[in-house]
Design an enzyme around this catalytic site. Structure first.
Site, short mmCIF file in Angstrom:
data_model
loop_
_atom_site.label_atom_id
_atom_site.label_comp_id
_atom_site.label_asym_id
_atom_site.label_seq_id
_atom_site.Cartn_x
_atom_site.Cartn_y
_atom_site.Cartn_z
CG ASP A 21 -1.03 -1.15 -7.53
OD1 ASP A 21 -2.25 -1.30 -7.69
OD2 ASP A 21 -0.49 -1.10 -6.41
NE ARG A 34 -11.45 -1.34 -7.83
CZ ARG A 34 -10.23 -1.10 -7.35
NH1 ARG A 34 -10.02 -0.11 -6.52
NH2 ARG A 34 -9.23 -1.86 -7.72
CG HIS A 38 -9.35 -1.98 -14.25
ND1 HIS A 38 -8.19 -2.00 -13.51
CD2 HIS A 38 -10.33 -2.42 -13.40
CE1 HIS A 38 -8.45 -2.43 -12.29
NE2 HIS A 38 -9.75 -2.68 -12.19
CB SER A 66 -2.84 -11.61 -8.93
OG SER A 66 -3.89 -11.22 -8.08
CG ASN A 69 -6.20 -9.26 -9.30
OD1 ASN A 69 -5.40 -9.11 -10.22
ND2 ASN A 69 -6.12 -8.54 -8.18
CB ILE A 196 7.06 -8.66 -4.38
CG1 ILE A 196 8.40 -7.97 -4.14
CG2 ILE A 196 7.20 -9.70 -5.50
CD1 ILE A 196 8.90 -7.09 -5.26
#
Ligand code: FPP
Length: 246
Positions: A21, A34, A38, A66, A69, A196
């Site tokens: 993260d 962004r 990554h 996820s 996402n 989590i």
């Protein structure tokens, strides 16, 4: 003595899971898009995977994408998928040199076609490696996985292939994506967030949690060593009392 030498190899976690993260914040703090975060997170993936394999960790699971996402802006989702395709292709050498087998958990068939086919290709090429399994969680969420397991069990019961009385935690876990992977002893989340986020909900029942302030693109081998050393200083009681732990 450097951090790596302080690690007790006899007490190494065999499975480490990581919620990577902080990529977006890392990029933003540099005035970049962004996706730049990554892109720089790939070096952290490389460093963490090789460090874990060198130590003798048997499984490293990374939360790469996820099910939630998909709600990000389309341009970021596309950029992440492209980055995954590129990285799975360009890092084949790293995986082979380090004898790492690539695996994946999640709803893989609903990934973008280019991503799914590259994943299958790299998994196939590394399938005989046996030093460490690098497990990518892609289009994955813990609730999805548990619901899928329940659905598969219901189908088998309905077809008369499974006795509902035989369903217990040990048999239930056979229907999870991780059925042949031991639960992680250590779960790391970077970027100072203490959540989590729907990751490995079943498997982390007794995992030690370690929250690192480091943003993922800054995470390096020493940060992994620090997390392992912290884990090794803890007492894992599994519901028992101190005196019962040998
Ligand atoms: C979380 O940071 C990171 C992700 C959702 C993606 C992780 C992907 C990579 C590191 C790229 C390559 C990965 C592999 C396995 C090849 P965030 O975007 O949520 O950051 P923020 O919380 O600062 O916004």
């Amino acid at each position: 003595m450097d951090l790596k030498e302080k690690i007790d190899l006899a007490k190494l976690p065999q499975h480490i899971a990581i919620i990577m993260d902080g990529n977006g914040r890392w990029a933003k703090s540099r005035g970049e898009m962004r996706v730049f975060g990554h892109q720089n997170g790939v070096e952290s993936v490389r460093q963490t995977s090789t460090a874990a394999a060198e130590l003798g960790v048997k499984y490293l699971t990374l939360y790469a994408f996820s099910t939630e996402n998909w709600k990000r802006p389309k341009c970021e989702v596309d950029a992440l998928m492209n980055l995954l395709v590129q990285t799975l292709n360009s890092e084949l050498g790293t995986l082979m040199d380090n004898n790492i087998r690539l695996r994946a958990i999640g709803d893989l068939t609903h990934l973008q076609e280019s991503c799914y086919s590259q994943l299958l290709e790299t998994m196939g090429k590394t399938s005989n490696n046996n030093r460490m399994d690098l497990v990518l969680a892609l289009n994955y969420s813990g609730r999805w996985e548990i619901a899928e397991a329940a659905r598969k069990i219901a189908l088998e019961v309905a077809a008369g292939k499974l006795d509902p009385e035989s369903v217990n935690p040990d048999t239930f876990q056979l229907y999870l994506e991780t059925s042949n992977i031991p639960d992680p002893e250590l779960l790391i989340r970077t970027s100072g967030e203490n959540r989590i986020s729907n990751f490995l909900l079943w498997q982390i029942a007794y995992s030690e949690l370690y929250f690192s302030p480091r943003l993922w693109p800054d995470f390096r081998k020493n940060d992994l060593y620090e997390a392992i050393l912290d884990y090794q200083n803890r007492e894992r009681r599994f519901g028992m009392i101190s005196e019962q732990i040998i």
